[in-house]
Motif scaffolding. Structure first.
Motif, PDB file in Angstrom:
ATOM      1  N   LEU A 159      39.258  53.133  36.306  1.00 10.79           N
ATOM      2  CA  LEU A 159      38.816  52.778  37.728  1.00 10.79           C
ATOM      3  C   LEU A 159      37.331  52.639  38.093  1.00 10.79           C
ATOM      4  CD1 LEU A 159      41.099  55.427  39.400  1.00 10.79           C
ATOM      5  CD2 LEU A 159      41.358  52.906  39.272  1.00 10.79           C
ATOM      6  N   PRO A 160      36.469  53.139  37.344  1.00  9.94           N
ATOM      7  CA  PRO A 160      35.011  53.047  37.904  1.00  9.94           C
ATOM      8  C   PRO A 160      34.565  51.439  37.519  1.00  9.94           C
ATOM      9  CG  PRO A 160      35.080  55.017  36.712  1.00  9.94           C
ATOM     10  CD  PRO A 160      36.568  54.427  36.614  1.00  9.94           C
ATOM     11  N   PRO A 161      34.947  50.630  36.281  1.00  8.68           N
ATOM     12  CA  PRO A 161      34.827  49.538  36.413  1.00  8.68           C
ATOM     13  C   PRO A 161      35.332  48.615  37.047  1.00  8.68           C
ATOM     14  CG  PRO A 161      35.664  50.246  34.282  1.00  8.68           C
ATOM     15  CD  PRO A 161      35.229  51.394  35.177  1.00  8.68           C
ATOM     16  N   LEU A 162      36.587  49.023  37.424  1.00  7.13           N
ATOM     17  CA  LEU A 162      37.623  48.204  38.393  1.00  7.13           C
ATOM     18  C   LEU A 162      36.910  48.398  39.729  1.00  7.13           C
ATOM     19  CD1 LEU A 162      40.313  46.878  38.598  1.00  7.13           C
ATOM     20  CD2 LEU A 162      41.433  49.080  39.417  1.00  7.13           C
ATOM     21  N   LEU A 163      36.657  49.347  40.251  1.00  7.38           N
ATOM     22  CA  LEU A 163      35.874  49.444  41.794  1.00  7.38           C
ATOM     23  C   LEU A 163      35.032  48.381  41.509  1.00  7.38           C
ATOM     24  CD1 LEU A 163      36.332  53.012  42.513  1.00  7.38           C
ATOM     25  CD2 LEU A 163      37.725  51.146  43.379  1.00  7.38           C
ATOM     26  N   LYS A 164      33.779  48.352  40.485  1.00  6.88           N
ATOM     27  CA  LYS A 164      32.735  47.386  40.438  1.00  6.88           C
ATOM     28  C   LYS A 164      33.024  46.011  40.500  1.00  6.88           C
ATOM     29  CE  LYS A 164      29.574  50.481  38.139  1.00  6.88           C
ATOM     30  NZ  LYS A 164      28.683  50.979  37.042  1.00  6.88           N
ATOM     31  N   LEU A 165      34.641  45.725  40.155  1.00  8.90           N
ATOM     32  CA  LEU A 165      34.655  44.327  40.254  1.00  8.90           C
ATOM     33  C   LEU A 165      35.141  44.065  41.498  1.00  8.90           C
ATOM     34  CD1 LEU A 165      37.142  43.976  36.790  1.00  8.90           C
ATOM     35  CD2 LEU A 165      35.040  42.965  37.409  1.00  8.90           C
ATOM     36  N   ILE A 166      36.134  44.797  42.186  1.00  5.53           N
ATOM     37  CA  ILE A 166      36.198  44.825  43.603  1.00  5.53           C
ATOM     38  C   ILE A 166      35.330  44.633  44.450  1.00  5.53           C
ATOM     39  CG2 ILE A 166      37.255  45.904  45.660  1.00  5.53           C
ATOM     40  CD1 ILE A 166      39.478  47.182  43.675  1.00  5.53           C
ATOM     41  N   GLU A 167      33.999  45.096  44.051  1.00  4.13           N
ATOM     42  CA  GLU A 167      32.965  45.084  45.268  1.00  4.13           C
ATOM     43  C   GLU A 167      32.026  43.693  44.870  1.00  4.13           C
ATOM     44  OE1 GLU A 167      30.531  48.711  44.250  1.00  4.13           O
ATOM     45  OE2 GLU A 167      32.227  49.895  45.247  1.00  4.13           O
ATOM     46  N   SER A 168      32.215  42.909  43.806  1.00  2.00           N
ATOM     47  CA  SER A 168      31.742  41.807  43.009  1.00  2.00           C
ATOM     48  C   SER A 168      31.876  40.727  43.955  1.00  2.00           C
ATOM     49  CB  SER A 168      32.039  41.552  41.662  1.00  2.00           C
ATOM     50  OG  SER A 168      33.355  40.811  41.731  1.00  2.00           O
ATOM     51  N   GLN A 169      31.270  39.781  43.950  1.00  2.00           N
ATOM     52  CA  GLN A 169      31.281  38.644  44.917  1.00  2.00           C
ATOM     53  C   GLN A 169      32.277  37.406  43.946  1.00  2.00           C
ATOM     54  OE1 GLN A 169      30.097  38.228  47.965  1.00  2.00           O
ATOM     55  NE2 GLN A 169      29.705  40.402  47.581  1.00  2.00           N
ATOM     56  N   THR A 222      35.607  35.934  43.273  1.00  2.00           N
ATOM     57  CA  THR A 222      36.710  36.362  44.035  1.00  2.00           C
ATOM     58  C   THR A 222      37.842  36.354  43.017  1.00  2.00           C
ATOM     59  OG1 THR A 222      36.831  33.820  44.546  1.00  2.00           O
ATOM     60  CG2 THR A 222      36.053  35.176  46.012  1.00  2.00           C
ATOM     61  N   ALA A 223      37.696  35.532  41.912  1.00  2.00           N
ATOM     62  CA  ALA A 223      38.814  35.583  40.812  1.00  2.00           C
ATOM     63  C   ALA A 223      38.965  37.241  40.220  1.00  2.00           C
ATOM     64  CB  ALA A 223      38.438  34.689  39.647  1.00  2.00           C
ATOM     65  N   CYS A 224      37.617  37.810  40.224  1.00  2.00           N
ATOM     66  CA  CYS A 224      37.581  39.016  39.918  1.00  2.00           C
ATOM     67  C   CYS A 224      38.141  40.074  40.558  1.00  2.00           C
ATOM     68  CB  CYS A 224      36.294  39.719  38.884  1.00  2.00           C
ATOM     69  SG  CYS A 224      35.653  38.819  37.631  1.00  2.00           S
ATOM     70  N   ARG A 225      37.961  39.916  41.864  1.00  2.00           N
ATOM     71  CA  ARG A 225      38.258  40.832  43.145  1.00  2.00           C
ATOM     72  C   ARG A 225      39.813  40.782  43.014  1.00  2.00           C
ATOM     73  NH1 ARG A 225      35.061  39.926  48.403  1.00  2.00           N
ATOM     74  NH2 ARG A 225      36.152  42.144  48.875  1.00  2.00           N
ATOM     75  N   ASP A 248      42.039  39.887  40.598  1.00  5.02           N
ATOM     76  CA  ASP A 248      42.659  40.533  39.495  1.00  5.02           C
ATOM     77  C   ASP A 248      42.638  42.171  39.748  1.00  5.02           C
ATOM     78  OD1 ASP A 248      43.363  38.221  38.352  1.00  5.02           O
ATOM     79  OD2 ASP A 248      41.562  38.042  36.972  1.00  5.02           O
ATOM     80  N   ALA A 249      41.282  42.552  39.996  1.00  4.95           N
ATOM     81  CA  ALA A 249      41.342  44.213  40.356  1.00  4.95           C
ATOM     82  C   ALA A 249      42.375  44.466  41.579  1.00  4.95           C
ATOM     83  CB  ALA A 249      39.607  44.207  40.801  1.00  4.95           C
ATOM     84  N   THR A 250      42.387  43.755  42.517  1.00  7.41           N
ATOM     85  CA  THR A 250      43.345  44.381  43.657  1.00  7.41           C
ATOM     86  C   THR A 250      44.862  44.352  43.201  1.00  7.41           C
ATOM     87  OG1 THR A 250      41.976  43.026  45.009  1.00  7.41           O
ATOM     88  CG2 THR A 250      44.293  43.515  46.078  1.00  7.41           C
ATOM     89  N   TRP A 251      45.020  43.378  42.207  1.00 16.05           N
ATOM     90  CA  TRP A 251      46.471  43.373  41.545  1.00 16.05           C
ATOM     91  C   TRP A 251      46.597  44.462  40.517  1.00 16.05           C
ATOM     92  CZ3 TRP A 251      50.479  41.003  43.314  1.00 16.05           C
ATOM     93  CH2 TRP A 251      50.470  40.015  43.682  1.00 16.05           C
ATOM     94  N   VAL A 252      45.675  44.933  40.169  1.00 13.88           N
ATOM     95  CA  VAL A 252      45.514  45.986  39.050  1.00 13.88           C
ATOM     96  C   VAL A 252      45.895  47.380  40.016  1.00 13.88           C
ATOM     97  CG1 VAL A 252      44.296  47.829  37.768  1.00 13.88           C
ATOM     98  CG2 VAL A 252      44.271  45.297  37.240  1.00 13.88           C
ATOM     99  N   LEU A 293      45.932  33.474  47.184  1.00  7.08           N
ATOM    100  CA  LEU A 293      46.495  33.390  45.906  1.00  7.08           C
ATOM    101  C   LEU A 293      46.858  32.021  45.518  1.00  7.08           C
ATOM    102  CD1 LEU A 293      48.772  36.683  46.518  1.00  7.08           C
ATOM    103  CD2 LEU A 293      46.241  36.485  45.679  1.00  7.08           C
ATOM    104  N   ASP A 294      46.712  32.319  44.301  1.00  8.58           N
ATOM    105  CA  ASP A 294      47.132  30.716  43.664  1.00  8.58           C
ATOM    106  C   ASP A 294      48.619  30.594  43.619  1.00  8.58           C
ATOM    107  OD1 ASP A 294      44.396  30.322  42.778  1.00  8.58           O
ATOM    108  OD2 ASP A 294      44.561  31.052  40.756  1.00  8.58           O
ATOM    109  N   VAL A 295      49.632  31.973  43.725  1.00 13.73           N
ATOM    110  CA  VAL A 295      50.793  31.611  43.643  1.00 13.73           C
ATOM    111  C   VAL A 295      51.591  32.919  45.036  1.00 13.73           C
ATOM    112  CG1 VAL A 295      53.147  32.278  42.440  1.00 13.73           C
ATOM    113  CG2 VAL A 295      50.931  31.262  41.167  1.00 13.73           C
TER     114      VAL A 295
END
Length: 103
Positions: free
Chosen positions: A10-20, A22-25, A27-31, A66-68
């Protein structure tokens, strides 16, 4: 899902959500969505304790498409909204089973 939570994702996942990024955001949203999809009370409470509900709410402003198309979701915000819905459903079920009281 529990193994992923136990691994401390969760901590690294939340950092991905806060990143700029968009692909990481996305993927993190899907998790986060996938964790809520189990509708497991203990896992939902764990998400709440780690500010994941706030993170999902913050994603409601994300307009990345989303791509799909998936189950009517065309944007990251729509996936986040489905995750929030799962959380609310679990909370409602728990309240009903607890005579209207939640922890």
């Amino acid at each position: 899902v529990q193994d992923v939570l136990d691994a401390g994702i969760l901590p690294p996942l939340l950092k991905l959500i806060e990143s700029q990024d968009t692909a990481c955001r996305e993927d993190a949203t899907w998790v986060l969505y996938n964790i809520t999809a189990n509708r497991n009370l203990a896992q939902i409470q764990y998400l709440a304790e780690h500010n994941c509900i706030r993170a999902l709410c913050n994603l409601l402003a994300c307009t990345k498409e989303l791509d799909v198309l998936w189950k009517g979701c065309g944007t990251v915000a729509a996936v986040a909204l489905k995750g929030i819905r799962n959380i609310l459903v679990v909370d409602e079920e728990h309240a009903r089973q607890s005579n209207g009281y939640n922890r």
